[in-house]
Write a protein that holds these residues in place. Structure first.
Motif, mmCIF file in Angstrom:
data_model
loop_
_atom_site.group_PDB
_atom_site.id
_atom_site.type_symbol
_atom_site.label_atom_id
_atom_site.label_comp_id
_atom_site.label_asym_id
_atom_site.label_seq_id
_atom_site.Cartn_x
_atom_site.Cartn_y
_atom_site.Cartn_z
ATOM 1 N N ALA A 1 -0.162 -64.197 -73.398
ATOM 2 C CA ALA A 1 -0.854 -64.865 -74.505
ATOM 3 C C ALA A 1 -2.359 -64.869 -74.278
ATOM 4 C CB ALA A 1 -0.350 -66.298 -74.644
ATOM 5 N N ARG A 2 -3.125 -65.127 -75.350
ATOM 6 C CA ARG A 2 -4.578 -65.200 -75.220
ATOM 7 C C ARG A 2 -4.941 -66.250 -74.165
ATOM 8 N NH1 ARG A 2 -9.584 -67.019 -78.300
ATOM 9 N NH2 ARG A 2 -10.978 -65.222 -78.080
ATOM 10 N N PRO A 3 -5.883 -65.928 -73.258
ATOM 11 C CA PRO A 3 -6.219 -66.859 -72.184
ATOM 12 C C PRO A 3 -6.631 -68.234 -72.680
ATOM 13 C CG PRO A 3 -7.145 -64.702 -71.732
ATOM 14 C CD PRO A 3 -6.587 -64.644 -73.116
ATOM 15 N N ILE A 4 -6.424 -69.230 -71.845
ATOM 16 C CA ILE A 4 -6.779 -70.606 -72.176
ATOM 17 C C ILE A 4 -8.250 -70.710 -72.579
ATOM 18 C CG2 ILE A 4 -7.119 -72.916 -71.175
ATOM 19 C CD1 ILE A 4 -4.596 -72.401 -69.507
ATOM 20 N N GLN A 5 -9.117 -69.995 -71.850
ATOM 21 C CA GLN A 5 -10.552 -70.049 -72.134
ATOM 22 C C GLN A 5 -10.972 -69.083 -73.239
ATOM 23 O OE1 GLN A 5 -13.091 -70.966 -68.366
ATOM 24 N NE2 GLN A 5 -11.560 -69.473 -67.697
ATOM 25 N N GLY A 6 -10.035 -68.444 -73.910
ATOM 26 C CA GLY A 6 -10.356 -67.374 -74.842
ATOM 27 C C GLY A 6 -10.512 -66.087 -74.061
ATOM 28 N N TYR A 7 -11.565 -66.008 -73.279
ATOM 29 C CA TYR A 7 -11.732 -64.989 -72.253
ATOM 30 C C TYR A 7 -12.083 -65.712 -70.953
ATOM 31 C CZ TYR A 7 -12.871 -62.108 -76.414
ATOM 32 O OH TYR A 7 -12.882 -61.500 -77.639
ATOM 33 N N PRO A 8 -11.587 -65.266 -69.805
ATOM 34 C CA PRO A 8 -12.131 -65.769 -68.549
ATOM 35 C C PRO A 8 -13.655 -65.603 -68.536
ATOM 36 C CG PRO A 8 -10.183 -64.452 -68.140
ATOM 37 C CD PRO A 8 -10.514 -64.279 -69.600
ATOM 38 N N VAL A 9 -14.343 -66.451 -67.813
ATOM 39 C CA VAL A 9 -15.802 -66.332 -67.696
ATOM 40 C C VAL A 9 -16.139 -64.980 -67.069
ATOM 41 C CG1 VAL A 9 -17.866 -67.246 -66.556
ATOM 42 C CG2 VAL A 9 -16.188 -68.810 -67.574
ATOM 43 N N ILE A 10 -17.059 -64.257 -67.670
ATOM 44 C CA ILE A 10 -17.429 -62.925 -67.199
ATOM 45 C C ILE A 10 -18.736 -63.010 -66.410
ATOM 46 C CG2 ILE A 10 -18.042 -60.576 -67.852
ATOM 47 C CD1 ILE A 10 -15.120 -61.259 -68.351
ATOM 48 N N ALA A 11 -18.640 -62.667 -65.146
ATOM 49 C CA ALA A 11 -19.825 -62.544 -64.298
ATOM 50 C C ALA A 11 -20.120 -61.065 -64.093
ATOM 51 C CB ALA A 11 -19.601 -63.238 -62.953
ATOM 52 N N GLN A 12 -21.376 -60.751 -63.850
ATOM 53 C CA GLN A 12 -21.752 -59.358 -63.655
ATOM 54 C C GLN A 12 -22.852 -59.307 -62.610
ATOM 55 O OE1 GLN A 12 -24.322 -56.925 -64.510
ATOM 56 N NE2 GLN A 12 -22.893 -55.338 -63.877
ATOM 57 N N ALA A 13 -22.720 -58.372 -61.664
ATOM 58 C CA ALA A 13 -23.577 -58.405 -60.486
ATOM 59 C C ALA A 13 -24.583 -57.264 -60.417
ATOM 60 C CB ALA A 13 -22.704 -58.404 -59.220
ATOM 61 N N GLY A 14 -24.721 -56.471 -61.445
ATOM 62 C CA GLY A 14 -25.675 -55.366 -61.375
ATOM 63 C C GLY A 14 -27.074 -55.786 -61.769
ATOM 64 N N SER A 15 -28.076 -55.307 -61.040
ATOM 65 C CA SER A 15 -29.460 -55.647 -61.354
ATOM 66 C C SER A 15 -30.287 -54.440 -61.768
ATOM 67 C CB SER A 15 -30.126 -56.324 -60.144
ATOM 68 O OG SER A 15 -29.506 -57.552 -59.855
ATOM 69 N N SER A 16 -29.702 -53.233 -61.708
ATOM 70 C CA SER A 16 -30.408 -52.042 -62.178
ATOM 71 C C SER A 16 -30.546 -52.105 -63.691
ATOM 72 C CB SER A 16 -29.616 -50.791 -61.786
ATOM 73 O OG SER A 16 -28.358 -50.784 -62.454
ATOM 74 N N GLY A 17 -31.261 -51.138 -64.274
ATOM 75 C CA GLY A 17 -31.394 -51.099 -65.727
ATOM 76 C C GLY A 17 -30.050 -51.075 -66.442
ATOM 77 N N PRO A 18 -29.153 -50.118 -66.102
ATOM 78 C CA PRO A 18 -27.819 -50.132 -66.725
ATOM 79 C C PRO A 18 -27.051 -51.411 -66.424
ATOM 80 C CG PRO A 18 -28.250 -47.997 -65.719
ATOM 81 C CD PRO A 18 -29.355 -48.906 -65.283
ATOM 82 N N GLY A 19 -27.238 -51.963 -65.220
ATOM 83 C CA GLY A 19 -26.567 -53.207 -64.869
ATOM 84 C C GLY A 19 -27.044 -54.364 -65.729
ATOM 85 N N GLN A 20 -28.348 -54.421 -65.977
ATOM 86 C CA GLN A 20 -28.877 -55.483 -66.830
ATOM 87 C C GLN A 20 -28.387 -55.331 -68.267
ATOM 88 O OE1 GLN A 20 -33.026 -56.659 -66.511
ATOM 89 N NE2 GLN A 20 -33.207 -55.650 -64.537
#
Length: 457
Positions: free
Chosen positions: A216-235
């Motif tokens: 079923a659809r997650p309780i939070q709608g979507y799990p919290v999305i973290a992202q760890a890239g700091s390069s241009g494409p990462g940003q």
């Protein structure tokens, strides 16, 4: 008119847990628990204490390989980050001994399939009762490629293009079912409302995924999305998809510049800059006096074995083991297919500096994160300076070893931040989203059809 006083901005804090400690020499300290990485009793105790201190989440930066550029097994044998729990397994166990604190685990878009990952995180959102987040990475180590049938790591730009499509697939799978799709009507015998099923039928450059997701659809709608890239494409990927941005900055000015850069990209993707929190990593080296803190730092630095130091620099310099450890650095490699942003920051850091090999690996002892050496008060001063200067929205705190430095954060640093009104004294809600002040995302069908959403579907 709303006469309620506006709530003061407060930090978000995560506890970033790395193996037996985030400092390259930490596990060798006399009072360190050298086997902490695979001691489940230790982790359960740590989770309970972190929740009592009101941390927003525990965070695992992870890879699916022994990630080292050591030239051989002998050099590798000085690295303590070898035996670590798979984080999704671990967070499921720790969620059973906690009630409010969240858990954010790393998983790679390069070496996992989107259907499996969507299913795992949707399941974990139910297992944790809405307290899970996903740190989305594209992986940086050649060692991971060798574990998945490849001769080399996918090129940096290619793996970010794959990641963008990957996230589109995962979000689409999480939206397979509307929130009220499962009616489970015993009288009629109908288990779900077919009008509230959305089968994905994705066909793209990298993936063909029919769907729907069998969760079923997650309780939070979507799990919290973290992202760890700091390069241009990462940003760009962060501005497009992330709600928590994990980064490595070594000074306030660098942090302010990164904060401004990444948040300026959000409008391009139809998002507000307030839709995500920027949380750099920070390692506190704490003492009751400034001298005690410096003494602990010096002891940690001396415990970094040169063989570990050589390996830690290999991705940017190649094999340095033939060079004297107290001799000058050779030129850097022209480029790296690993962590692009880290390679670039290192090149910038070395401009105008003459350093020995030992001095550089000691300077990078916290994997490139910012180290603050001082008393609880002086460390809180620097954290507050970064925070009020809009260099961050909080921090991912990396204890150098366990358990004492982590317990000092709980017992000394957190109360100081709370005394200043900079950190919460209790949780705001039950889910990770609620506690981070992040909205629950509407189902994609509602976003595409505002009239239907307004009608209450």
């Amino acid at each position: 008119m709303n006469d309620q006083p506006r709530k003061a901005r407060q930090m978000a804090l995560g506890l970033n847990l790395v193996g037996a400690g985030a400092h390259g020499g930490g596990w060798r300290m006399p009072d360190a628990h050298a086997g902490a990485a695979i001691d489940i009793r230790f982790w359960k105790n740590m989770a309970r204490k972190a929740e009592a201190a009101k941390f927003h989440f525990m965070f695992w930066a992870d890879g699916i390989a022994v990630r080292s550029s050591a030239k051989d097994e002998e050099q590798l044998s000085y690295d303590s980050r070898i035996d670590v729990f798979e984080p999704l397994t671990l967070l499921a166990a720790l969620s059973a001994v906690t009630e409010k604190m969240g858990f954010i685990a790393t998983a790679s878009t390069t070496y996992n399939e989107p259907y499996n990952m969507a299913r795992k995180f949707a399941s974990l959102d139910y297992v944790t009762e809405g307290r899970v987040g996903w740190n989305v990475v594209t992986s940086w180590s050649e060692q991971e490629a060798l574990n998945f049938g490849r001769d080399s790591h996918m090129e940096h730009g290619s793996r970010y293009r794959r990641a963008e499509e990957y996230m589109d697939v995962v979000f689409g799978l999480w939206d397979s079912w509307e929130d009220d799709a499962f009616i489970r009507d015993k009288t009629t015998g109908q288990y779900f409302d077919p009008a509230r099923l959305h089968t994905l039928h994705h066909q793209g450059e990298h993936f063909r995924v029919r769907g729907p997701l069998n969760v079923a659809r997650p309780i939070q709608g979507y799990p919290v999305i973290a992202q760890a890239g700091s390069s241009g494409p990462g940003q760009d990927l962060a501005a497009r998809t992330a709600e928590l941005i994990y980064t490595m900055q070594k000074s306030r000015d660098e942090a302010v510049a990164f904060y401004s850069s990444v948040k300026s990209r959000f409008a391009r993707f139809g998002r507000s800059a307030n839709d995500a929190l920027v949380m750099p990593g920070m390692m506190p080296i704490m003492g009751r006096t400034p001298q005690e803190a410096r003494d602990r730092f010096d002891a940690l630095q001396e415990l970094i074995h040169p063989q570990y130091g050589y390996a830690s620099l290999a991705s940017s310099f190649g094999d340095l083991s033939a060079y004297p450890v107290d001799g000058p650095l050779p030129p850097m490699l022209a480029d790296s297919n690993a962590v692009k942003s880290a390679h670039g920051r290192l090149a910038k850091f070395l401009q105008g500096r003459e350093m020995t090999i030992r001095q550089l690996y000691q300077a990078l002892a916290a994997s490139g994160h910012h180290i603050i050496v001082g008393t609880p008060g002086s460390i809180a001063d620097e954290m507050e300076d970064w925070f009020v200067s809009h260099g961050c929205d909080g921090f991912n705190i990396l204890p150098p070893f366990y358990p004492q430095p982590a317990e000092e954060v709980f017992d000394l640093l957190i109360p100081e931040l709370q005394r200043r009104g900079l950190f919460q004294t209790d949780y705001a809600g039950n889910t990770l989203r609620e506690n981070l002040g992040l909205p629950r995302p509407a189902h994609g069908a509602m976003r595409r059809n505002p009239a239907r959403a307004a009608a209450g579907h």
